[in-house]
Design a protein around this motif. Structure first.
Motif, PDB file in Angstrom:
ATOM      1  N   GLU A   4      86.659  12.821  54.878  1.00 50.41           N
ATOM      2  CA  GLU A   4      87.021  11.476  55.330  1.00 50.41           C
ATOM      3  C   GLU A   4      87.089  11.480  56.844  1.00 50.41           C
ATOM      4  OE1 GLU A   4      90.084   8.814  53.373  1.00 50.41           O
ATOM      5  OE2 GLU A   4      91.134   9.255  55.270  1.00 50.41           O
ATOM      6  N   ILE A   5      86.413  10.521  57.470  1.00 52.68           N
ATOM      7  CA  ILE A   5      86.400  10.389  58.923  1.00 52.68           C
ATOM      8  C   ILE A   5      86.941   9.019  59.292  1.00 52.68           C
ATOM      9  CG2 ILE A   5      84.955  10.301  60.996  1.00 52.68           C
ATOM     10  CD1 ILE A   5      83.042  12.217  59.687  1.00 52.68           C
ATOM     11  N   CYS A   6      87.886   8.994  60.221  1.00 53.71           N
ATOM     12  CA  CYS A   6      88.471   7.733  60.688  1.00 53.71           C
ATOM     13  C   CYS A   6      88.404   7.669  62.209  1.00 53.71           C
ATOM     14  CB  CYS A   6      89.928   7.613  60.251  1.00 53.71           C
ATOM     15  SG  CYS A   6      90.197   7.650  58.475  1.00 53.71           S
ATOM     16  N   ASN A   7      88.110   6.464  62.719  1.00 52.50           N
ATOM     17  CA  ASN A   7      88.159   6.182  64.162  1.00 52.50           C
ATOM     18  C   ASN A   7      87.175   7.031  64.971  1.00 52.50           C
ATOM     19  OD1 ASN A   7      90.401   4.420  63.626  1.00 52.50           O
ATOM     20  ND2 ASN A   7      91.739   6.223  63.621  1.00 52.50           N
ATOM     21  N   LEU A   8      85.941   7.030  64.521  1.00 48.30           N
ATOM     22  CA  LEU A   8      84.871   7.711  65.253  1.00 48.30           C
ATOM     23  C   LEU A   8      83.891   6.653  65.745  1.00 48.30           C
ATOM     24  CD1 LEU A   8      83.390  10.279  66.182  1.00 48.30           C
ATOM     25  CD2 LEU A   8      82.274  10.340  63.934  1.00 48.30           C
ATOM     26  N   VAL A  10      82.144   3.422  66.193  1.00 49.57           N
ATOM     27  CA  VAL A  10      82.157   2.183  65.415  1.00 49.57           C
ATOM     28  C   VAL A  10      82.661   2.403  63.987  1.00 49.57           C
ATOM     29  CG1 VAL A  10      80.260   1.206  66.766  1.00 49.57           C
ATOM     30  CG2 VAL A  10      79.749   2.491  64.672  1.00 49.57           C
ATOM     31  N   ILE A  11      82.826   3.649  63.590  1.00 50.98           N
ATOM     32  CA  ILE A  11      83.263   3.946  62.225  1.00 50.98           C
ATOM     33  C   ILE A  11      84.787   3.910  62.159  1.00 50.98           C
ATOM     34  CG2 ILE A  11      83.315   5.677  60.399  1.00 50.98           C
ATOM     35  CD1 ILE A  11      80.649   6.699  61.392  1.00 50.98           C
ATOM     36  N   GLN A  12      85.305   2.960  61.402  1.00 52.56           N
ATOM     37  CA  GLN A  12      86.750   2.903  61.189  1.00 52.56           C
ATOM     38  C   GLN A  12      87.181   3.875  60.100  1.00 52.56           C
ATOM     39  OE1 GLN A  12      87.610  -1.239  60.412  1.00 52.56           O
ATOM     40  NE2 GLN A  12      87.746  -1.715  62.611  1.00 52.56           N
ATOM     41  N   LYS A  13      86.423   3.922  59.019  1.00 56.85           N
ATOM     42  CA  LYS A  13      86.704   4.890  57.956  1.00 56.85           C
ATOM     43  C   LYS A  13      85.433   5.140  57.158  1.00 56.85           C
ATOM     44  CE  LYS A  13      90.627   5.043  55.779  1.00 56.85           C
ATOM     45  NZ  LYS A  13      91.787   4.765  54.871  1.00 56.85           N
ATOM     46  N   ALA A  14      85.166   6.412  56.908  1.00 58.55           N
ATOM     47  CA  ALA A  14      83.990   6.779  56.109  1.00 58.55           C
ATOM     48  C   ALA A  14      84.355   7.903  55.166  1.00 58.55           C
ATOM     49  CB  ALA A  14      82.841   7.211  57.016  1.00 58.55           C
ATOM     50  N   HIS A  15      83.847   7.842  53.940  1.00 62.54           N
ATOM     51  CA  HIS A  15      84.024   8.898  52.948  1.00 62.54           C
ATOM     52  C   HIS A  15      82.650   9.519  52.690  1.00 62.54           C
ATOM     53  CE1 HIS A  15      88.167   7.752  51.904  1.00 62.54           C
ATOM     54  NE2 HIS A  15      87.760   6.520  52.133  1.00 62.54           N
ATOM     55  N   ILE A  16      82.559  10.822  52.862  1.00 62.28           N
ATOM     56  CA  ILE A  16      81.277  11.516  52.767  1.00 62.28           C
ATOM     57  C   ILE A  16      81.378  12.626  51.733  1.00 62.28           C
ATOM     58  CG2 ILE A  16      79.552  12.877  54.027  1.00 62.28           C
ATOM     59  CD1 ILE A  16      80.698  11.538  56.599  1.00 62.28           C
ATOM     60  N   ASP A  17      80.406  12.682  50.854  1.00 65.25           N
ATOM     61  CA  ASP A  17      80.274  13.787  49.909  1.00 65.25           C
ATOM     62  C   ASP A  17      79.281  14.770  50.521  1.00 65.25           C
ATOM     63  OD1 ASP A  17      80.359  15.434  47.757  1.00 65.25           O
ATOM     64  OD2 ASP A  17      79.432  14.039  46.338  1.00 65.25           O
ATOM     65  N   LEU A  18      79.803  15.775  51.194  1.00 65.89           N
ATOM     66  CA  LEU A  18      78.969  16.677  51.984  1.00 65.89           C
ATOM     67  C   LEU A  18      78.277  17.686  51.079  1.00 65.89           C
ATOM     68  CD1 LEU A  18      78.437  16.942  55.044  1.00 65.89           C
ATOM     69  CD2 LEU A  18      80.174  18.735  55.095  1.00 65.89           C
ATOM     70  N   LYS A  19      76.950  17.751  51.203  1.00 70.53           N
ATOM     71  CA  LYS A  19      76.121  18.651  50.398  1.00 70.53           C
ATOM     72  C   LYS A  19      75.435  19.668  51.315  1.00 70.53           C
ATOM     73  CE  LYS A  19      76.742  16.248  46.544  1.00 70.53           C
ATOM     74  NZ  LYS A  19      77.417  16.808  45.350  1.00 70.53           N
ATOM     75  N   PRO A  20      74.784  20.688  50.738  1.00 68.68           N
ATOM     76  CA  PRO A  20      74.019  21.613  51.577  1.00 68.68           C
ATOM     77  C   PRO A  20      72.979  20.903  52.435  1.00 68.68           C
ATOM     78  CG  PRO A  20      74.331  22.550  49.407  1.00 68.68           C
ATOM     79  CD  PRO A  20      74.871  21.154  49.338  1.00 68.68           C
ATOM     80  N   LEU A  21      72.397  19.805  51.914  1.00 68.06           N
ATOM     81  CA  LEU A  21      71.554  18.933  52.731  1.00 68.06           C
ATOM     82  C   LEU A  21      72.130  17.525  52.631  1.00 68.06           C
ATOM     83  CD1 LEU A  21      69.064  18.285  54.451  1.00 68.06           C
ATOM     84  CD2 LEU A  21      67.788  17.928  52.323  1.00 68.06           C
ATOM     85  N   THR A  22      72.620  17.011  53.745  1.00 68.47           N
ATOM     86  CA  THR A  22      73.202  15.676  53.789  1.00 68.47           C
ATOM     87  C   THR A  22      72.397  14.825  54.759  1.00 68.47           C
ATOM     88  OG1 THR A  22      75.413  16.574  53.364  1.00 68.47           O
ATOM     89  CG2 THR A  22      75.296  14.345  54.260  1.00 68.47           C
ATOM     90  N   VAL A  23      71.970  13.660  54.316  1.00 72.02           N
ATOM     91  CA  VAL A  23      71.124  12.780  55.117  1.00 72.02           C
ATOM     92  C   VAL A  23      71.871  11.477  55.370  1.00 72.02           C
ATOM     93  CG1 VAL A  23      68.920  11.568  55.266  1.00 72.02           C
ATOM     94  CG2 VAL A  23      69.048  13.782  54.086  1.00 72.02           C
ATOM     95  N   PHE A  24      71.950  11.078  56.637  1.00 71.98           N
ATOM     96  CA  PHE A  24      72.539   9.794  57.005  1.00 71.98           C
ATOM     97  C   PHE A  24      71.418   8.818  57.331  1.00 71.98           C
ATOM     98  CE2 PHE A  24      75.834  12.888  58.504  1.00 71.98           C
ATOM     99  CZ  PHE A  24      76.782  12.569  57.548  1.00 71.98           C
ATOM    100  N   ILE A  25      71.429   7.665  56.684  1.00 74.44           N
ATOM    101  CA  ILE A  25      70.389   6.648  56.870  1.00 74.44           C
ATOM    102  C   ILE A  25      71.067   5.335  57.264  1.00 74.44           C
ATOM    103  CG2 ILE A  25      68.534   5.348  55.771  1.00 74.44           C
ATOM    104  CD1 ILE A  25      68.214   7.713  53.823  1.00 74.44           C
ATOM    105  N   GLY A  26      70.545   4.688  58.300  1.00 70.34           N
ATOM    106  CA  GLY A  26      71.121   3.407  58.710  1.00 70.34           C
ATOM    107  C   GLY A  26      70.521   2.932  60.013  1.00 70.34           C
ATOM    108  N   SER A  27      70.921   1.767  60.430  1.00 69.50           N
ATOM    109  CA  SER A  27      70.413   1.166  61.663  1.00 69.50           C
ATOM    110  C   SER A  27      70.948   1.907  62.878  1.00 69.50           C
ATOM    111  CB  SER A  27      70.830  -0.302  61.732  1.00 69.50           C
ATOM    112  OG  SER A  27      70.398  -1.008  60.588  1.00 69.50           O
ATOM    113  N   ASN A  28      70.329   1.652  64.028  1.00 72.38           N
ATOM    114  CA  ASN A  28      70.810   2.217  65.284  1.00 72.38           C
ATOM    115  C   ASN A  28      72.232   1.733  65.563  1.00 72.38           C
ATOM    116  OD1 ASN A  28      68.380   3.498  65.709  1.00 72.38           O
ATOM    117  ND2 ASN A  28      67.544   1.869  67.007  1.00 72.38           N
TER     118      ASN A  28
END
Length: 213
Positions: A4-8, A10-28
């Motif tokens: 869980e990441i908070c206050n990073l 523009v990210i107020q709160k994010a929940h991530i299921d971290l895997k051996p390969l984790t890919v983040f996809i989204g706009s700039n």
């Protein structure tokens, strides 16, 4: 591994299921890069080195009584034995969350930015689902390491593959074979113990951390 990441940024709160390969996809501008680098800074070599330095200088939240007791025993009788499996069960989650607690202090330099402070950043790890896998990695881990403190004294640690225990012992040569270690060596021995245990924790969480842009 749940994160869980908070206050990073523009990210107020994010929940991530971290895997051996984790890919983040989204706009700039949605925090993908900062999230990847934040996790890499904690789980990679940088996080280990910064945490070890902080621990040696008594600047961490966790104090690890087991290390203190093992070091005291080492100075008293010349050897120590620690069960890494029970240690993992009790302390691994505390360890990685204590590492992440220090991330705000290094993240500006790690990201090479001075325009943002990360004082309010919070990163927390939940290892409940992954602890069994990590325990198996630690069982498979092997180590045989020695550092010399002169021509007649060495410190050695040994962990055999598939074993649960790690052993620390001194190697004395010649007429000094019964010599009790002087307290002046306590800082060196403390670093040797903590560096060894923390590096096993860190490597068995994630052995290699790479960021692909």
């Amino acid at each position: 591994m749940k994160v869980e990441i908070c206050n990073l940024g523009v990210i107020q709160k994010a929940h991530i299921d971290l895997k051996p390969l984790t890919v983040f996809i989204g706009s700039n501008g949605t925090g993908k890069t900062w999230t990847a680098y934040t996790l890499a800074s904690i789980l990679g070599k940088h996080g280990f080195e910064r945490y070890l330095e902080a621990y040696i200088n008594d600047k961490t939240r966790e104090k690890y009584a087991f290390l203190y007791n093992a070091i005291e025993q080492f100075f008293e009788i010349g050897n120590s034995q620690i069960n890494l499996i029970s240690l993992t069960e009790e302390y691994l989650g505390k360890y990685i969350n204590d590492v992440s607690n220090l991330a705000p202090s290094w993240l500006s330099s790690f990201l090479d930015t001075e325009r943002v402070n990360f004082n309010n950043l919070e990163v927390s790890f939940n290892l409940d689902e992954s602890k069994r896998i990590i325990v198996e990695r630690i069982k498979k881990y092997s180590l045989d390491r020695r550092i010399s403190l002169g021509s007649q004294l060495s410190l050695q640690t040994l962990k055999q593959e598939d074993g649960e225990d790690i052993y620390f012992y001194r190697v004395l040569e010649g007429e000094t074979s019964s010599l009790k270690l002087p307290n002046v060596l306590k800082k060196i021995v403390s670093k040797f113990f903590s560096e060894t245990i923390f590096s096993i924790f860190h490597e068995c969480l994630y052995s290699y951390v790479y960021i692909f842009p």
